[in-house]
Structure formats: C-alpha cells, structure tokens
Design a protein around this motif. Structure first.
Motif, PDB file in Angstrom:
ATOM      1  N   PRO A  41       0.816  -1.216   0.000  1.00  0.00           N
ATOM      2  CA  PRO A  41       0.000   0.000   0.000  1.00  0.00           C
ATOM      3  C   PRO A  41       0.851   1.268   0.000  1.00  0.00           C
ATOM      4  CG  PRO A  41      -0.116  -1.088   2.135  1.00  0.00           C
ATOM      5  CD  PRO A  41       0.714  -1.957   1.250  1.00  0.00           C
ATOM      6  N   SER A  42       0.385   2.275  -0.707  1.00  0.00           N
ATOM      7  CA  SER A  42       1.099   3.549  -0.748  1.00  0.00           C
ATOM      8  C   SER A  42       0.794   4.346   0.513  1.00  0.00           C
ATOM      9  CB  SER A  42       0.714   4.349  -1.989  1.00  0.00           C
ATOM     10  OG  SER A  42      -0.582   4.863  -1.849  1.00  0.00           O
ATOM     11  N   TYR A  43       1.590   5.360   0.734  1.00  0.00           N
ATOM     12  CA  TYR A  43       1.436   6.212   1.916  1.00  0.00           C
ATOM     13  C   TYR A  43       0.041   6.823   1.982  1.00  0.00           C
ATOM     14  CZ  TYR A  43       2.099  10.108   5.120  1.00  0.00           C
ATOM     15  OH  TYR A  43       1.965  10.993   6.147  1.00  0.00           O
ATOM     16  N   ARG A  44      -0.495   7.209   0.832  1.00  0.00           N
ATOM     17  CA  ARG A  44      -1.811   7.846   0.784  1.00  0.00           C
ATOM     18  C   ARG A  44      -2.949   6.850   0.953  1.00  0.00           C
ATOM     19  NH1 ARG A  44      -1.968  10.842  -4.621  1.00  0.00           N
ATOM     20  NH2 ARG A  44      -0.686   9.102  -5.233  1.00  0.00           N
ATOM     21  N   SER A  45      -2.619   5.583   0.984  1.00  0.00           N
ATOM     22  CA  SER A  45      -3.640   4.552   1.077  1.00  0.00           C
ATOM     23  C   SER A  45      -4.499   4.756   2.320  1.00  0.00           C
ATOM     24  CB  SER A  45      -2.982   3.175   1.126  1.00  0.00           C
ATOM     25  OG  SER A  45      -3.947   2.184   1.037  1.00  0.00           O
ATOM     26  N   GLY A  46      -5.770   4.615   2.150  1.00  0.00           N
ATOM     27  CA  GLY A  46      -6.681   4.746   3.272  1.00  0.00           C
ATOM     28  C   GLY A  46      -7.327   6.111   3.375  1.00  0.00           C
ATOM     29  N   GLN A  47      -6.746   7.128   2.736  1.00  0.00           N
ATOM     30  CA  GLN A  47      -7.367   8.444   2.749  1.00  0.00           C
ATOM     31  C   GLN A  47      -8.625   8.393   1.898  1.00  0.00           C
ATOM     32  OE1 GLN A  47      -4.534  11.374   1.495  1.00  0.00           O
ATOM     33  NE2 GLN A  47      -3.333  11.215   3.355  1.00  0.00           N
ATOM     34  N   ALA A  48      -9.674   8.943   2.394  1.00  0.00           N
ATOM     35  CA  ALA A  48     -10.966   8.988   1.698  1.00  0.00           C
ATOM     36  C   ALA A  48     -11.485   7.586   1.388  1.00  0.00           C
ATOM     37  CB  ALA A  48     -10.871   9.828   0.420  1.00  0.00           C
ATOM     38  N   GLY A  49     -11.012   6.603   2.140  1.00  0.00           N
ATOM     39  CA  GLY A  49     -11.512   5.248   1.975  1.00  0.00           C
ATOM     40  C   GLY A  49     -10.999   4.497   0.760  1.00  0.00           C
ATOM     41  N   LEU A  50     -10.112   5.114  -0.024  1.00  0.00           N
ATOM     42  CA  LEU A  50      -9.581   4.455  -1.217  1.00  0.00           C
ATOM     43  C   LEU A  50      -8.204   3.883  -0.928  1.00  0.00           C
ATOM     44  CD1 LEU A  50     -10.478   7.161  -3.881  1.00  0.00           C
ATOM     45  CD2 LEU A  50     -11.720   5.059  -3.379  1.00  0.00           C
ATOM     46  N   LYS A  51      -7.998   2.652  -1.313  1.00  0.00           N
ATOM     47  CA  LYS A  51      -6.677   2.047  -1.153  1.00  0.00           C
ATOM     48  C   LYS A  51      -5.917   2.174  -2.461  1.00  0.00           C
ATOM     49  CE  LYS A  51      -6.644  -0.988   2.619  1.00  0.00           C
ATOM     50  NZ  LYS A  51      -5.467  -1.543   3.186  1.00  0.00           N
ATOM     51  N   GLU A  52      -4.672   2.613  -2.359  1.00  0.00           N
ATOM     52  CA  GLU A  52      -3.790   2.692  -3.515  1.00  0.00           C
ATOM     53  C   GLU A  52      -2.572   1.831  -3.235  1.00  0.00           C
ATOM     54  OE1 GLU A  52      -2.879   6.571  -5.082  1.00  0.00           O
ATOM     55  OE2 GLU A  52      -4.686   7.393  -4.167  1.00  0.00           O
ATOM     56  N   TYR A  53      -2.024   1.260  -4.297  1.00  0.00           N
ATOM     57  CA  TYR A  53      -0.874   0.377  -4.158  1.00  0.00           C
ATOM     58  C   TYR A  53       0.230   0.805  -5.119  1.00  0.00           C
ATOM     59  CZ  TYR A  53      -4.170  -2.470  -1.605  1.00  0.00           C
ATOM     60  OH  TYR A  53      -5.089  -2.897  -0.691  1.00  0.00           O
ATOM     61  N   TYR A  54       1.470   0.602  -4.693  1.00  0.00           N
ATOM     62  CA  TYR A  54       2.602   0.926  -5.557  1.00  0.00           C
ATOM     63  C   TYR A  54       2.640  -0.024  -6.747  1.00  0.00           C
ATOM     64  CZ  TYR A  54       4.552   3.992  -2.001  1.00  0.00           C
ATOM     65  OH  TYR A  54       4.752   5.005  -1.105  1.00  0.00           O
ATOM     66  N   THR A  55       3.114   0.488  -7.876  1.00  0.00           N
ATOM     67  CA  THR A  55       3.304  -0.365  -9.047  1.00  0.00           C
ATOM     68  C   THR A  55       4.666  -1.046  -8.950  1.00  0.00           C
ATOM     69  OG1 THR A  55       4.325   1.380 -10.365  1.00  0.00           O
ATOM     70  CG2 THR A  55       1.910   1.128 -10.536  1.00  0.00           C
ATOM     71  N   LEU A  56       4.810  -2.097  -9.698  1.00  0.00           N
ATOM     72  CA  LEU A  56       6.073  -2.832  -9.729  1.00  0.00           C
ATOM     73  C   LEU A  56       7.208  -1.934 -10.210  1.00  0.00           C
ATOM     74  CD1 LEU A  56       7.564  -5.493  -9.414  1.00  0.00           C
ATOM     75  CD2 LEU A  56       6.770  -6.133 -11.702  1.00  0.00           C
ATOM     76  N   GLU A  57       6.963  -1.137 -11.250  1.00  0.00           N
ATOM     77  CA  GLU A  57       8.027  -0.281 -11.780  1.00  0.00           C
ATOM     78  C   GLU A  57       8.436   0.805 -10.792  1.00  0.00           C
ATOM     79  OE1 GLU A  57       6.573   1.286 -15.473  1.00  0.00           O
ATOM     80  OE2 GLU A  57       4.821   2.180 -14.523  1.00  0.00           O
ATOM     81  N   SER A  58       7.502   1.309  -9.991  1.00  0.00           N
ATOM     82  CA  SER A  58       7.871   2.343  -9.023  1.00  0.00           C
ATOM     83  C   SER A  58       8.738   1.762  -7.902  1.00  0.00           C
ATOM     84  CB  SER A  58       6.637   3.045  -8.454  1.00  0.00           C
ATOM     85  OG  SER A  58       5.843   2.160  -7.704  1.00  0.00           O
TER      86      SER A  58
END
Length: 78
Positions: A41-58
């Motif tokens: 999970p990315s640092y911003r994950s969880g804000q506003a209820g949306l989960k974001e994940y890092y990509t493999l290339e990043s």
C-alpha cells in the motif's frame, strides 16, 4: 507462482538480474507489466476510503535509486 512483489523482494535480496524491456519487468522466465499493482500500500492509502498500491516499476525504481539523496531521487523520478 509467486506474486510480483515477492519476486522483486527475492531477486533484490539474492542480487539476481531484473530486466526491464518493452514495458515489462522480467524475472528470469516470469514477466510482469511494469504498471502491475503490487500488494504494497502507498502512503496515501486509506485516505478517503480508497486504497492505492505501488506499481512494480515504481518499487523497482526505488530499489535502483535507494542511495540517492531525496532531492536527487525526486529530480530523477521527474
């Protein structure tokens, strides 16, 4: 078959070659699209209820440039 984050970790720890070609990240006989989402999970994950994940290339970019200072890293990331 292992997930892409597990392969990235294994190859990095074992200092095995990871190839980037034509938008793919290649681990020996296994290839993943560079934009594949990992389960990290990315640092911003969880804000506003949306989960974001890092990509493999990043994450691969981070591993290849971990020794850079923060300003240099950000400049190179563009």
């Amino acid at each position: 078959m292992a997930d892409c984050l597990t392969l990235l970790r294994q190859y990095n720890l074992q200092k095995k070659e990871i190839v980037e070609r034509d938008g793919l990240i290649i681990f020996d006989q296994t290839a993943w699209p560079g934009n594949a989402k990992t389960n990290y999970p990315s640092y911003r994950s969880g804000q506003a209820g949306l989960k974001e994940y890092y990509t493999l290339e990043s994450l691969l970019f981070l591993l290849k440039n971990v020794s850079l200072s923060h300003p240099s890293y950000v400049a190179k990331a563009g």
